[in-house]
Design a protein around this motif. Structure first.
Motif, PDB file in Angstrom:
ATOM      1  N   GLY A  57       0.911  -1.389   0.518  1.00 42.49           N
ATOM      2  CA  GLY A  57      -0.101  -0.057  -0.101  1.00 42.49           C
ATOM      3  C   GLY A  57       0.938   0.952   0.047  1.00 42.49           C
ATOM      4  O   GLY A  57       2.440   0.898   0.811  1.00 42.49           O
ATOM      5  N   MET A  58       0.340   2.004  -0.363  1.00 43.00           N
ATOM      6  CA  MET A  58       0.729   3.456  -0.019  1.00 43.00           C
ATOM      7  C   MET A  58       1.378   4.330   0.794  1.00 43.00           C
ATOM      8  O   MET A  58       0.375   4.108   2.219  1.00 43.00           O
ATOM      9  CB  MET A  58      -0.157   4.456  -0.712  1.00 43.00           C
ATOM     10  N   GLY A  59       2.471   4.976   1.091  1.00 42.45           N
ATOM     11  CA  GLY A  59       2.813   5.775   2.667  1.00 42.45           C
ATOM     12  C   GLY A  59       3.645   4.710   3.668  1.00 42.45           C
ATOM     13  O   GLY A  59       4.030   3.172   3.109  1.00 42.45           O
ATOM     14  N   MET A  60       3.834   5.014   4.477  1.00 37.23           N
ATOM     15  CA  MET A  60       4.092   4.388   5.603  1.00 37.23           C
ATOM     16  C   MET A  60       3.680   4.213   6.993  1.00 37.23           C
ATOM     17  O   MET A  60       2.476   5.630   7.434  1.00 37.23           O
ATOM     18  CB  MET A  60       5.470   5.638   5.852  1.00 37.23           C
ATOM     19  N   VAL A  61       3.469   3.790   7.866  1.00 35.08           N
ATOM     20  CA  VAL A  61       2.246   3.611   9.214  1.00 35.08           C
ATOM     21  C   VAL A  61       3.551   3.556  10.238  1.00 35.08           C
ATOM     22  O   VAL A  61       4.783   3.580  10.314  1.00 35.08           O
ATOM     23  CB  VAL A  61       2.141   2.308   9.397  1.00 35.08           C
ATOM     24  N   MET A  62       3.296   4.520  11.435  1.00 33.08           N
ATOM     25  CA  MET A  62       4.003   4.789  12.745  1.00 33.08           C
ATOM     26  C   MET A  62       4.658   4.124  13.043  1.00 33.08           C
ATOM     27  O   MET A  62       2.611   3.175  13.936  1.00 33.08           O
ATOM     28  CB  MET A  62       3.171   5.793  13.274  1.00 33.08           C
ATOM     29  N   ALA A  63       5.760   3.437  14.057  1.00 34.30           N
ATOM     30  CA  ALA A  63       5.307   1.606  14.479  1.00 34.30           C
ATOM     31  C   ALA A  63       4.665   1.703  16.213  1.00 34.30           C
ATOM     32  O   ALA A  63       5.082   3.264  16.721  1.00 34.30           O
ATOM     33  CB  ALA A  63       7.088   1.465  15.088  1.00 34.30           C
ATOM     34  N   ALA A  64       4.910   1.068  16.028  1.00 32.98           N
ATOM     35  CA  ALA A  64       4.285   0.879  17.473  1.00 32.98           C
ATOM     36  C   ALA A  64       5.564   1.672  18.809  1.00 32.98           C
ATOM     37  O   ALA A  64       5.201   2.276  19.878  1.00 32.98           O
ATOM     38  CB  ALA A  64       3.830  -0.195  18.097  1.00 32.98           C
ATOM     39  N   ASP A  65       6.322   0.920  18.983  1.00 38.92           N
ATOM     40  CA  ASP A  65       7.667   1.385  19.665  1.00 38.92           C
ATOM     41  C   ASP A  65       7.798   2.889  19.816  1.00 38.92           C
ATOM     42  O   ASP A  65       7.614   2.978  21.079  1.00 38.92           O
ATOM     43  CB  ASP A  65       8.347   0.080  19.954  1.00 38.92           C
TER      44      ASP A  65
END
Length: 247
Positions: A57-65
């Motif tokens: 998918g497009m874009g990036m996701v902020m990581a949980a840690d």
């Protein structure tokens, strides 16, 4: 009350929170406000807080840690857990009633997302509530977080000069505010309503109430369902409805 904002852009938030009424309230100790940079908890050389989404998918996701570690840094385990709000277009739309309820809490943490959002697992782990400020999408959660902080702070004791400052405003009583005027009395051949120049405060208050109902009926009739209306208010509504049907 204390409000903390978890963000990738603390300077942006600080700039707004240091100005106007909220800035004065902050300096006077009426409310505690803090802005914490999530990048400080990235735990890697380049302070990277995002990654590619699983499944593509497009874009990036902020990581949980980084989000989780940032949140854990804001309070001691022996303290009561702060109420954590994630600013998200999927949340319930913010209302003045919810603002009033939030203003009764001792501590709020506002989480600002960015990019394509944040890892769902950290939402499940620490988020108590998701709030949206409207049916549209913004670049990040900073502006919504500032809206929530501003709206809540104004409700706190001593922030405004008098409770009437917010009690007469739009949405507080499920009615929109009446029209306001200032000097000069005539501007571009338009005059201030005579009643406001009369000095008769009973008549002024009556006019303002009628205009609030009129404005609400015209612009936001849906709000009238939750408004507490007297018999006089009902007469005003009937009068407004009658004038509409005559047209």
């Amino acid at each position: 009350m204390r409000i903390d904002i978890m963000t990738l852009f603390p300077e942006m938030c600080e700039t707004v929170l240091n100005e106007s009424i909220i800035g004065r309230a902050r300096r006077a100790g009426k409310v505690e406000l803090g802005c914490t940079n999530i990048r400080d908890f990235a735990g890697n050389k380049h302070n990277k807080v995002d990654d590619m989404p699983y499944g593509g998918g497009m874009g990036m996701v902020m990581a949980a840690d980084p989000i989780y570690n940032c949140y854990k840094s804001l309070y001691n385990e022996n303290e009561p857990k702060p109420h954590l709000i994630y600013l998200s277009p999927k949340g319930k739309t913010l209302t003045q009633q919810r603002v009033k309820e939030l203003s009764s809490l001792d501590r709020i943490v506002l989480l600002c997302g960015h990019y394509e959002g944040i890892d769902e697992r950290v939402i499940e782990e620490i988020v108590d509530e998701e709030i949206s400020v409207g049916d549209y999408v913004l670049t990040g959660g900073e502006l919504p977080a500032l809206i929530v902080a501003d709206a809540v702070c104004r409700m706190l004791p001593g922030v405004l000069s008098d409770d009437l400052c917010f009690e007469e405003e739009s949405h507080f009583s499920s009615l929109l505010e009446y029209p306001q005027y200032t000097r000069p009395a005539v501007w571009h051949e338009k005059s201030v309503p005579d009643v406001l120049l009369s000095g008769n405060h009973a008549n002024i208050n009556k006019w303002r109430r009628e205009k609030s109902i009129e404005e609400t009926a015209k612009r936001r009739p849906d709000m009238l369902e939750n408004a507490i209306l007297s018999k006089e208010d009902q007469k005003t509504l009937e009068k407004i409805s009658g004038s509409k049907s005559d047209k």
